[in-house]
Design a protein around this motif. Structure first.
Motif, PDB file in Angstrom:
ATOM      1  N   HIS A 215       0.852 -34.686   2.498  1.00  0.00           N
ATOM      2  CA  HIS A 215       2.174 -35.120   2.029  1.00  0.00           C
ATOM      3  C   HIS A 215       2.954 -33.896   1.604  1.00  0.00           C
ATOM      4  O   HIS A 215       2.480 -33.080   0.819  1.00  0.00           O
ATOM      5  CB  HIS A 215       2.070 -36.066   0.832  1.00  0.00           C
ATOM      6  N   ARG A 216       4.150 -33.834   2.087  1.00  0.00           N
ATOM      7  CA  ARG A 216       4.964 -32.667   1.831  1.00  0.00           C
ATOM      8  C   ARG A 216       5.727 -32.854   0.529  1.00  0.00           C
ATOM      9  O   ARG A 216       6.352 -33.887   0.322  1.00  0.00           O
ATOM     10  CB  ARG A 216       5.916 -32.580   3.008  1.00  0.00           C
ATOM     11  N   MET A 217       5.668 -31.849  -0.315  1.00  0.00           N
ATOM     12  CA  MET A 217       6.238 -31.980  -1.646  1.00  0.00           C
ATOM     13  C   MET A 217       6.976 -30.706  -2.026  1.00  0.00           C
ATOM     14  O   MET A 217       6.444 -29.619  -1.837  1.00  0.00           O
ATOM     15  CB  MET A 217       5.053 -32.137  -2.614  1.00  0.00           C
TER      16      MET A 217
ATOM     17  N   GLN B 278       6.777 -31.286  12.546  1.00  0.00           N
ATOM     18  CA  GLN B 278       7.419 -31.572  11.259  1.00  0.00           C
ATOM     19  C   GLN B 278       8.320 -32.793  11.367  1.00  0.00           C
ATOM     20  O   GLN B 278       8.734 -33.164  12.475  1.00  0.00           O
ATOM     21  CB  GLN B 278       8.317 -30.394  10.861  1.00  0.00           C
ATOM     22  N   THR B 279       8.695 -33.341  10.231  1.00  0.00           N
ATOM     23  CA  THR B 279       9.656 -34.445  10.217  1.00  0.00           C
ATOM     24  C   THR B 279      10.896 -34.050  11.031  1.00  0.00           C
ATOM     25  O   THR B 279      11.429 -34.840  11.808  1.00  0.00           O
ATOM     26  CB  THR B 279      10.075 -34.749   8.757  1.00  0.00           C
ATOM     27  N   GLU B 280      11.322 -32.814  10.847  1.00  0.00           N
ATOM     28  CA  GLU B 280      12.555 -32.350  11.489  1.00  0.00           C
ATOM     29  C   GLU B 280      12.406 -32.165  12.989  1.00  0.00           C
ATOM     30  O   GLU B 280      13.401 -32.140  13.715  1.00  0.00           O
ATOM     31  CB  GLU B 280      12.979 -30.995  10.895  1.00  0.00           C
TER      32      GLU B 280
ATOM     33  N   GLY C 137       9.917 -22.862   8.200  1.00  0.00           N
ATOM     34  CA  GLY C 137       9.351 -22.826   6.845  1.00  0.00           C
ATOM     35  C   GLY C 137       7.861 -22.539   6.840  1.00  0.00           C
ATOM     36  O   GLY C 137       7.233 -22.479   5.783  1.00  0.00           O
ATOM     37  N   ASP C 138       7.263 -22.375   8.021  1.00  0.00           N
ATOM     38  CA  ASP C 138       5.825 -22.111   8.100  1.00  0.00           C
ATOM     39  C   ASP C 138       5.547 -20.664   8.489  1.00  0.00           C
ATOM     40  O   ASP C 138       6.331 -20.046   9.215  1.00  0.00           O
ATOM     41  CB  ASP C 138       5.173 -23.015   9.162  1.00  0.00           C
ATOM     42  N   GLY C 139       4.395 -20.180   8.044  1.00  0.00           N
ATOM     43  CA  GLY C 139       3.888 -18.896   8.508  1.00  0.00           C
ATOM     44  C   GLY C 139       2.950 -19.132   9.683  1.00  0.00           C
ATOM     45  O   GLY C 139       2.344 -20.203   9.801  1.00  0.00           O
TER      46      GLY C 139
HETATM   47  O1  PRX Z   1       3.387 -26.917   7.000  1.00  0.00           O
HETATM   48  C1  PRX Z   1       3.357 -27.671   8.179  1.00  0.00           C
HETATM   49  C2  PRX Z   1       2.412 -28.843   8.001  1.00  0.00           C
HETATM   50  O2  PRX Z   1       3.215 -29.930   7.609  1.00  0.00           O
HETATM   51  C3  PRX Z   1       4.593 -29.554   7.546  1.00  0.00           C
HETATM   52  C4  PRX Z   1       5.465 -30.675   7.991  1.00  0.00           C
HETATM   53  O3  PRX Z   1       5.318 -31.753   7.128  1.00  0.00           O
HETATM   54  P1  PRX Z   1       5.989 -33.141   7.474  1.00  0.00           P
HETATM   55  O4  PRX Z   1       7.419 -32.929   7.794  1.00  0.00           O
HETATM   56  O5  PRX Z   1       5.655 -34.057   6.359  1.00  0.00           O
HETATM   57  O6  PRX Z   1       5.294 -33.612   8.797  1.00  0.00           O
HETATM   58  C5  PRX Z   1       3.916 -33.796   8.820  1.00  0.00           C
HETATM   59  C6  PRX Z   1       3.506 -34.458  10.101  1.00  0.00           C
HETATM   60  C7  PRX Z   1       4.041 -33.893  11.339  1.00  0.00           C
HETATM   61  C8  PRX Z   1       4.678 -28.348   8.434  1.00  0.00           C
HETATM   62  O7  PRX Z   1       5.800 -27.548   8.128  1.00  0.00           O
HETATM   63  N1  PRX Z   1       1.698 -29.177   9.244  1.00  0.00           N
HETATM   64  C9  PRX Z   1       1.902 -30.240  10.028  1.00  0.00           C
HETATM   65  N2  PRX Z   1       1.005 -30.244  11.037  1.00  0.00           N
HETATM   66  C10 PRX Z   1       0.231 -29.147  10.898  1.00  0.00           C
HETATM   67  C11 PRX Z   1       0.686 -28.468   9.759  1.00  0.00           C
HETATM   68  N3  PRX Z   1       0.129 -27.310   9.362  1.00  0.00           N
HETATM   69  C12 PRX Z   1      -0.891 -26.817  10.096  1.00  0.00           C
HETATM   70  N4  PRX Z   1      -1.377 -27.430  11.193  1.00  0.00           N
HETATM   71  C13 PRX Z   1      -0.862 -28.591  11.630  1.00  0.00           C
HETATM   72  N5  PRX Z   1      -1.376 -29.186  12.693  1.00  0.00           N
END
Ligand code: PRX
Length: 609
Positions: free
Chosen positions: A523-525, A412-414, A497-499
């Motif tokens: 893209h996270r929204m 994640q970004t974090e 925040g993920d399952g």
């Molecule tokens: O839900 C997960 C999904 O992307 C989210 C993070 O988004 P962002 O901060 O924009 O970063 C994306 C690039 C690292 C996560 O909480 N996600 C990211 N990678 C995966 C994923 N979901 C499933 N499989 C992955 N490989």
């Protein structure tokens, strides 16, 4: 590529985990003695002054430090260190333009010179350590140069994805009071030939009191308005400067950058990353996940506007002395074989992309792959969203030809770097499973009450116990929000925040978000963010946004909207889409809008999505 350089210690096989047994051993060591483990990794880069404590943390107050009181510089470690090691003539960046006949390469020596010049240009405009600099550009080399130039002088870069609207740019500039905005005249992407970057920037800076100067890269030569007091061409900003620039000595915990990302509530938050921990974790994971070796050509198709581009186009690869490819265009221009043409053109060894791109290309069948050998590929990767099994197999069989390990990287970004992933060629692949944690990472599955679910065949929310070096340090200007979002849901743990599900083999499968965040084409929204944008239309009374399964995008945006208007449904829907484009950008426009007369509510009046 010449062989005259000293082998760089980071890119030799020695730096890699090279077997599953070794992974297990190293993983156990990293958990039982994290301080010793990370100290050894941290010694691989150059420090002006060593740290006196490896880590210190207090999750209750969201206070985390790594390598306390160490002094170092990210740009020095990405550039000077390799040049000093005799690696200066090796290629650092290959830039492939939107047009197939446009490309540039930068050796480490050349990149150092460009970065130093722009760093001096920024200094001449009064930029100092700690100042925020906003970078709003397309995928042009100057974006990577500007990132490293900021790092060189200790300015904190805040890259805003080039497809965000001027309103979104304005809000991000204001949130962190950036002093300088760097942009370009216009942009090219696929068939779009004149993306109005400078014009968008001009709109934004009408309401950004902190911006003193706007620096403009001449990318296309299209005429743009230049304010004589405020705007400076990039090439003029570096025309009278020295090409040497002493790197600023940064504290390990000095912020390296801010990157805005969406959350489940309110406006996007500025995720702040530190200097030392971020560098160490992004470079360590780059080497091990992709098993990068000397002379390999590595390509990540992400945009530097997102965390993937920060960690795995710029910092991770350059910290390791790698050759990283940066692509300005899109997979379908000038035709749908563009990705594969580029792989063959540069003999790319590691290819890292998003499931949405795979699904989009899959829809065109196998013909676009027929004229390319893809023989050079050793590793293929996926990031950004869950990769469904069908796409996994298509990618594995037709791009990886069944011989390349596929690393499905969850992060994640974090988190700053890859947290759960196979190590290429080492961890046995299982379709659609991110698989096992990287060394130093302790994933925990919890139920709604916060009970840890141990053992296999369990499913729940994904948390991480104990910090890793590149964990988020704060949300810019609002530390309470950082604490409440990440450290308050489950005591003593970081909440993702993920399952997630741990299967019978102990492999982890990410199930997607469990909060009000949707993932559209990677893209996270925030649903609330899109609703707020829709509600800006004067005829909208209320709206509710949810994600729905979408064949290409993974999730699409479905908006239920209550309106009070004289317009017919099609007219009002078009207007709503335009409002969202204006407030956020085209990536947030709803795929489906349903005009409704009411929305289901809880007793307290909250919309039930
Ligand atoms: O839900 C997960 C999904 O992307 C989210 C993070 O988004 P962002 O901060 O924009 O970063 C994306 C690039 C690292 C996560 O909480 N996600 C990211 N990678 C995966 C994923 N979901 C499933 N499989 C992955 N490989």
């Amino acid at each position: 590529m010449s062989k005259t350089y000293k082998p760089h210690p980071d890119t030799t096989q020695k730096a890699h985990i090279s077997s599953l047994e070794q992974y297990k051993k190293i993983y156990n060591e990293s958990i039982s003695n994290p301080e010793e483990f990370w100290a050894k990794i941290a010694e691989r880069i150059d420090w002006y002054q060593p740290w006196n404590k490896v880590r210190e943390y207090d999750f209750v107050n969201g206070k985390i430090e790594w390598f306390s009181n160490g002094k170092l510089n990210a740009s020095y470690n990405c550039l000077d260190r390799h040049v000093n090691n005799g690696y200066g003539d090796e290629t650092a960046i290959i830039w492939e333009g939107n047009d197939p006949n446009q490309s540039r390469t930068f050796t480490y020596k050349e990149l150092l010179k460009e970065v130093s010049q722009f760093a001096n240009g920024l200094k001449d405009l009064g930029v100092k350590k700690g100042d925020r600099v906003c970078l709003y550009m397309q995928m042009i080399p100057e974006l990577a140069i500007a990132v490293l130039a900021c790092a060189r002088i200790g300015a904190v870069h805040s890259v805003v994805f080039g497809a965000f609207s001027s309103d979104a740019l304005r809000d991000r500039i204001n949130d962190s009071a950036c002093k300088i905005l760097v942009t370009q005249d216009t942009g090219v992407r696929g068939i779009k030939q004149n993306i109005p970057m400078k014009a968008n920037a001009d709109q934004a800076v009408l309401h950004t009191p902190s911006i003193e100067y706007v620096i403009v890269v001449k990318r296309t030569g299209e005429p743009v308005h230049m304010d004589v007091e405020r705007d400076i061409w990039w090439h003029e900003s570096i025309s009278n400067v020295d090409d040497k620039c002493k790197p600023e000595e940064m504290d390990s915990e000095d912020p390296l950058f801010i990157l805005y990302t969406s959350g489940s509530t309110g406006k996007p938050k500025g995720v702040v990353h530190s200097s030392a921990g971020y560098m160490i974790y992004s470079s360590y994971t780059f080497l091990n996940v992709f098993q990068y070796d000397e002379d390999d050509i590595y390509w990540c198709t992400a945009d530097v506007g997102w965390i993937t581009g920060h960690s795995y186009i710029v910092y991770g690869p350059l910290l390791c002395g790698a050759t990283t490819l940066m692509f300005e265009g899109v997979p379908t221009y000038p035709n749908v074989s563009r990705f594969w043409d580029i792989v063959d053109k540069y003999k790319v060894n590691q290819f890292y992309t998003a499931p949405t791109a795979i699904r989009a290309l899959q829809a065109h069948g196998l013909e676009p792959l027929e004229n390319n050998s893809l023989d050079s590929l050793k590793v293929i990767g996926s990031v950004g969203e869950p990769i469904n099994e069908e796409a996994w197999h298509w990618y594995h069989d037709n791009v990886g030809k069944g011989k390349c390990p596929l690393v499905d990287t969850w992060w994640q970004t974090e988190t700053g770097g890859i947290m759960i992933s196979a190590l290429a060629g080492i961890t046995p692949n299982k379709p659609a499973h991110a698989s096992l944690p990287l060394p130093g990472i302790i994933p925990v599955i919890v139920d709604a009450e916060g009970n840890e679910l141990n053992g296999n065949n369990v499913q729940g929310n994904l948390c991480i116990k104990s910090p890793w070096p590149s964990i988020i340090r704060t949300t810019y200007g609002d530390h309470e929000r950082c604490i409440s979002t990440y450290f308050s849901n489950y005591k003593g743990m970081y909440f993702t925040g993920d399952g997630v599900k741990r299967d019978h083999d102990g492999y982890l499968r990410i199930l997607g978000r469990v909060d009000d965040v949707i993932n559209v084409s990677g893209h996270r929204m925030g649903t609330a963010e899109v609703e707020n944008a829709i509600n800006e239309h004067e005829d909208v009374i209320e709206s509710a946004v949810v994600g729905y399964p979408h064949d290409i995008k993974g999730e699409g945006i479905y908006a239920y909207v209550i309106v009070s208007t004289e317009l017919n449904d099609d007219e009002i829907k078009d207007q709503i889409i335009n409002v969202v484009r204006k407030v956020i950008g085209p990536i947030a426009k709803p795929d489906k809008i349903q005009i409704v007369s009411g929305l289901p509510k809880t007793r307290s009046g909250k919309i039930m999505r």
